[in-house]
Write a protein that holds these residues in place. Structure first.
Motif, PDB file in Angstrom:
ATOM      1  N   MET A  80       1.301  -1.325  -0.137  1.00 57.15           N
ATOM      2  CA  MET A  80      -0.021  -0.139  -0.329  1.00 57.15           C
ATOM      3  C   MET A  80       1.069   1.542  -0.196  1.00 57.15           C
ATOM      4  SD  MET A  80      -2.468   0.957   2.658  1.00 57.15           S
ATOM      5  CE  MET A  80      -3.949   1.288   2.858  1.00 57.15           C
ATOM      6  N   ALA A 134       0.616   4.248   1.106  1.00 58.42           N
ATOM      7  CA  ALA A 134       0.444   4.891   2.358  1.00 58.42           C
ATOM      8  C   ALA A 134       1.819   4.743   3.446  1.00 58.42           C
ATOM      9  CB  ALA A 134      -0.571   5.128   3.131  1.00 58.42           C
ATOM     10  N   GLU A 135       2.212   2.705   2.836  1.00 56.67           N
ATOM     11  CA  GLU A 135       3.249   2.972   3.803  1.00 56.67           C
ATOM     12  C   GLU A 135       5.018   3.351   3.457  1.00 56.67           C
ATOM     13  OE1 GLU A 135       1.889  -1.345   5.462  1.00 56.67           O
ATOM     14  OE2 GLU A 135       0.572  -1.039   5.042  1.00 56.67           O
ATOM     15  N   ILE A 176       5.324   6.453   2.339  1.00 54.43           N
ATOM     16  CA  ILE A 176       5.342   7.464   2.214  1.00 54.43           C
ATOM     17  C   ILE A 176       5.231   7.607   3.554  1.00 54.43           C
ATOM     18  CG2 ILE A 176       5.081   9.748   2.031  1.00 54.43           C
ATOM     19  CD1 ILE A 176       3.332   9.077  -0.812  1.00 54.43           C
ATOM     20  N   ARG A 177       6.625   7.896   4.116  1.00 56.61           N
ATOM     21  CA  ARG A 177       6.440   7.842   5.472  1.00 56.61           C
ATOM     22  C   ARG A 177       7.011   9.136   6.138  1.00 56.61           C
ATOM     23  NH1 ARG A 177       8.397   2.666   7.897  1.00 56.61           N
ATOM     24  NH2 ARG A 177       6.633   0.925   7.609  1.00 56.61           N
ATOM     25  N   PRO A 178       6.336  10.446   6.993  1.00 64.60           N
ATOM     26  CA  PRO A 178       6.012  12.043   7.032  1.00 64.60           C
ATOM     27  C   PRO A 178       7.374  11.738   8.133  1.00 64.60           C
ATOM     28  CG  PRO A 178       4.413  11.205   8.470  1.00 64.60           C
ATOM     29  CD  PRO A 178       4.730   9.495   7.225  1.00 64.60           C
ATOM     30  N   ILE A 179       8.274  12.891   7.681  1.00 63.73           N
ATOM     31  CA  ILE A 179       9.138  13.041   9.091  1.00 63.73           C
ATOM     32  C   ILE A 179       8.594  12.828  10.407  1.00 63.73           C
ATOM     33  CG2 ILE A 179      10.477  15.002   9.930  1.00 63.73           C
ATOM     34  CD1 ILE A 179      10.766  15.956   6.299  1.00 63.73           C
ATOM     35  N   LEU A 180       9.112  13.228  11.386  1.00 61.47           N
ATOM     36  CA  LEU A 180       8.868  12.388  12.742  1.00 61.47           C
ATOM     37  C   LEU A 180      10.241  13.572  13.892  1.00 61.47           C
ATOM     38  CD1 LEU A 180       6.234  12.027  14.299  1.00 61.47           C
ATOM     39  CD2 LEU A 180       7.831   9.558  14.911  1.00 61.47           C
ATOM     40  N   PRO A 221      14.173   6.566  16.157  1.00 60.25           N
ATOM     41  CA  PRO A 221      13.936   5.575  16.253  1.00 60.25           C
ATOM     42  C   PRO A 221      14.683   4.273  16.977  1.00 60.25           C
ATOM     43  CG  PRO A 221      12.752   5.775  14.215  1.00 60.25           C
ATOM     44  CD  PRO A 221      14.361   6.793  14.000  1.00 60.25           C
ATOM     45  N   SER A 250       0.963  19.030  12.994  1.00 60.96           N
ATOM     46  CA  SER A 250       1.439  17.850  11.295  1.00 60.96           C
ATOM     47  C   SER A 250       1.108  18.478  10.206  1.00 60.96           C
ATOM     48  CB  SER A 250       0.393  16.985  11.742  1.00 60.96           C
ATOM     49  OG  SER A 250      -0.781  17.178  11.926  1.00 60.96           O
ATOM     50  N   GLY A 251       1.722  18.463   9.408  1.00 61.93           N
ATOM     51  CA  GLY A 251       0.863  18.544   8.042  1.00 61.93           C
ATOM     52  C   GLY A 251       2.375  19.078   7.024  1.00 61.93           C
ATOM     53  N   TRP A 255       6.052  16.609   4.406  1.00 62.06           N
ATOM     54  CA  TRP A 255       5.119  16.481   5.192  1.00 62.06           C
ATOM     55  C   TRP A 255       5.640  15.960   7.067  1.00 62.06           C
ATOM     56  CZ3 TRP A 255       1.920  14.263   8.519  1.00 62.06           C
ATOM     57  CH2 TRP A 255       0.803  14.257   8.903  1.00 62.06           C
ATOM     58  N   ALA A 285       5.407  15.627  11.321  1.00 61.57           N
ATOM     59  CA  ALA A 285       4.760  15.524  12.283  1.00 61.57           C
ATOM     60  C   ALA A 285       5.972  15.703  13.613  1.00 61.57           C
ATOM     61  CB  ALA A 285       3.500  13.888  12.779  1.00 61.57           C
TER      62      ALA A 285
END
Lengths: 221, 221
Positions: free
Chosen positions: A1, A3-4, A6-10, A49, A81-82, A90, A92
């Motif tokens: 998928m 969405a999995e 493209i992981r946003p910056i954290l 992480p 976030s955004g 993008w 969070a």
DNA sequence: CTTGTTATTTGCAATTTGCTATTTGAATGG
DNA sequence: CCATTCAAATAGCAAATTGCAAATAACAAG
């Protein structure tokens, strides 16, 4: 998928609040790198992480490594976030806030830290204005029913100092004798030997918090 | 920098709270996919940066797509993170909570949703037990100084219903006449035409909230 | 020893809260 | 059609809390 993939910056960002001249101030740090290199912003950084057990741990690490600070309280504020808040993409950011006695900050040799009164802490990069505003609002509300403002002071403090810390956090003045009554009934603090003299007047008794962490009450101060 | 390459999983989870038999209940959904396929858990899903403007928008989308719900209130709770909470890897979940009238939930045909009393909503997958506990605690505190509990009721409600909603949220009983006085002084609600009869007794007047969103007061209910 | 200044305590007055009794409105049943 | 019953809504007062201001205490300076 997709969405999995493209992981946003954290990231984490910490709002450092302190007391100076009976007013809340924000402690900001000049950014070392782009984006916004050189500008004053919240102390923050990427979540790692592989080394951080949680975002809380990330915030502790960032405070230690970038500002040389270790805090008595560090509470999660909320997550911002955004796609627009950070030019890198993008993102969070889990925002934290902490209160520190003025001495703690002043004593360090971390020259990149600057303390600004609230009115001057405007026009910050990213959405840091909004994060600061949310932190102030959270502290104001929390001050009404918790021991939070005591963490703006050193471990030992006088009752007049404590009252002024509450007043600064709440943004309104309190009745002195009613305040003493409340604090007494709540068993919030305990006497310690010693007192503090001010100019030429009766010295004030020293106290410390009866419990180490932030205590919440049901009543309001 | 390595830290920028390893980006954690970002999800949202929503704690749905409702009222049934004067008790707070949690609405959970059977998971469709692994991990924990088939087990009841919070309604949640991945954040999709390409379509979600924020994590709040992601929570709204997840509620709509997975549960067919659109809420009057949806507030951010806090972010839960770590390497152990999700078997898929290091993750951060931005948790939200919402209150909905029992009717809203019951009226839908979404059969995967189950309403459980608090005592039975234990042993949930991931760290959802902790998320639910945090949501309950947040609502309990917030109920004391806001109109939040009104959102457990339909848009029009009676004063006895409102009091019972507050009692359920606060976890303690309130004095009826004192409650009416407070609500009246706070200008929280306004009369609407109509009333509700119960068995054979005096019918109760209908009211609605004077303002559409959650209102916070300075005093306590 | 007197004065100035701030800390701390004390003593009500005013307000708020908790509790209980009373009144009200509608349904029920003789 | 009226008396009875039940829960809603109101009213009245005692108890607790809070706000205010005066009184007292401790120390320094002159």
């Amino acid at each position: 998928m997709a969405a999995e993939l493209i992981r946003p910056i954290l990231t984490v960002d910490v709002v450092l609040l302190t007391l100076h001249d009976d007013r809340i101030h924000v402690v900001l740090q000049a950014r070392e790198k782009a984006p916004h290199a050189g500008r004053l912003a919240l102390v923050g950084g990427y979540v790692h992480p592989e080394e951080d057990d949680s975002t809380h741990a990330a915030a502790v690490r960032v405070l230690r490594d970038k500002a040389g600070l270790s805090m008595r309280v560090l509470e999660q504020l909320m997550t911002f976030s955004g796609g627009q808040r950070d030019p890198r993409g993008w993102s969070a950011s889990i925002a934290y806030y902490t209160l520190l006695p003025h001495e703690d900050f002043a004593a360090r040799g971390v020259t990149s830290l600057k303390m600004l009164p609230l009115a001057e802490a405007k026009g910050l990069p990213f959405d840091h204005d909004a994060i600061v505003a949310a932190a102030i609002e959270r502290c104001r509300r929390r001050a009404a029913y918790s021991s939070l403002p005591a963490f703006l002071l050193p471990p030992e403090f006088t009752l007049p100092e404590l009252r002024r810390a509450y007043e600064a956090a709440l943004g309104r003045s309190l009745n002195d004798s009613a305040f003493r009554r409340k604090i007494d009934e709540l068993r919030l603090i305990e006497q310690v030997a010693g007192s503090v003299s001010k100019a030429s007047a009766r010295p004030a008794q020293l106290f410390r918090l009866a419990k180490s962490g932030v205590v919440e009450f049901d009543r309001t101060v």
